[in-house]
Design a protein around this motif. Sequence first.
Motif, PDB file in Angstrom:
ATOM      1  N   ARG A 184       0.795  -1.328   0.013  1.00  0.00           N
ATOM      2  CA  ARG A 184       0.145  -0.101   0.004  1.00  0.00           C
ATOM      3  C   ARG A 184       0.922   1.370   0.047  1.00  0.00           C
ATOM      4  O   ARG A 184       2.024   1.417   0.744  1.00  0.00           O
ATOM      5  N   GLU A 185       0.416   2.272  -0.546  1.00  0.00           N
ATOM      6  CA  GLU A 185       1.097   3.650  -0.832  1.00  0.00           C
ATOM      7  C   GLU A 185       0.454   4.502   0.167  1.00  0.00           C
ATOM      8  O   GLU A 185      -0.654   4.951   0.265  1.00  0.00           O
ATOM      9  N   VAL A 186       1.318   5.229   0.705  1.00  0.00           N
ATOM     10  CA  VAL A 186       0.947   6.419   1.739  1.00  0.00           C
ATOM     11  C   VAL A 186       2.063   7.392   1.566  1.00  0.00           C
ATOM     12  O   VAL A 186       3.274   7.243   1.051  1.00  0.00           O
ATOM     13  N   GLU A 187       1.625   8.737   2.045  1.00  0.00           N
ATOM     14  CA  GLU A 187       2.748   9.682   2.249  1.00  0.00           C
ATOM     15  C   GLU A 187       3.706   9.631   3.417  1.00  0.00           C
ATOM     16  O   GLU A 187       4.887   9.906   3.172  1.00  0.00           O
ATOM     17  N   VAL A 188       2.926   9.252   4.356  1.00  0.00           N
ATOM     18  CA  VAL A 188       3.776   9.266   5.675  1.00  0.00           C
ATOM     19  C   VAL A 188       3.419   7.799   6.423  1.00  0.00           C
ATOM     20  O   VAL A 188       2.084   7.592   6.556  1.00  0.00           O
TER      21      VAL A 188
END
Length: 359
Positions: free
Chosen positions: A5-9
């Motif tokens: 999964r991709e997130v900013e932080v």
Amino acid sequence: MNHTREVEVVVIGAGQAGLAAAHHLRRTGFEPERDFVVLDHSPGPGGAWQFRWPSLTYGKVHGMHALPGMELTGADPARPSAEVIGEYFAAYEETFDLRVRRPVDVRAVREGTDGRLLVETSAGSWSTRALINATGTWDRPFWPRYPGQETFRGRQLHTARYAGPEEFAGQRVVVVGGGASGTQHLLELAPYAAATTWVTRRPPVFREGPFDEEAGRAAVALVEERVRQGLPPKSVVSVTGLPLNDAIRAGLESGVLDRLPMFDRVTEEGVAWDDGRRVAADVILWATGFRPVVDHLAPLRLREAGGGIQVEGTRSVADPRIHLVGYGPSASTVGANRAGRAAVRDIRRLLADEEPVAA
């Protein structure tokens, strides 16, 4: 779970520092689960507080500072701090909708693709552009090594496994360590134990009078200088000294806090000094502190030759994507709040330089 999964932080840890950072992310437009995720390995809210011994009541807690945006009011000082602070943290997570994922064990943080970091956990992997490490120290108790330690026939335990004074009734206990935990243990144990002995490496320093803002800044500056040089951090309390309150005064007057220098070796029956002095013991209680939990960051090779991670403010000098909050000078509750805010401000600048942050 195989997909990443991709997130900013990614925020690792939901103690004081992690929740403070998550709050500032939320307040400045980051959406939980979409833009950031908070991962915590503990079974419930409360950070390390949930593991503190029942006899450490809220009234005995030294310097618990409120989380940003929500005061802790009306707490019964006679209740265990683990309950009071656990409930407070739980309410905080719910009030600000931080959606902490637990229990999740972070196994490694390593270089990912396209300039991102890969966070590998027991619940799958996250790809992130920045990371706030708020893992504290509780899971890494420090056990000094002394000759003969393995021969001791009694029990040895660390503060991390201390459950209260009742289990030491009628026993001879040696308490090792000159910090707040050591003195608290001794004062609690004295009415139960057959005998207590206090040993420390250095003479304890007791601080009289108020600990004002100027003194606090000076103490934090000493700790901050170490992490700026890449040395392992010392606790803030190691440079502030121990507050000389009524309980400490009573312990000094009664002799409970009569301190001996550090022993030279452990024997089968207790501890011994090279000058011939011996103390028999049933228990050695190591109140010798903790070390930062940062082994999961090892693949990034952040450690300096001095053994620590070089930090400027909260940012890792070796990798500006990594921020350490609750580390070194921000290891106090008030320091953790300020560090969380500073880390988020720095991360917003970092991400804005690359491309607009989703908000």
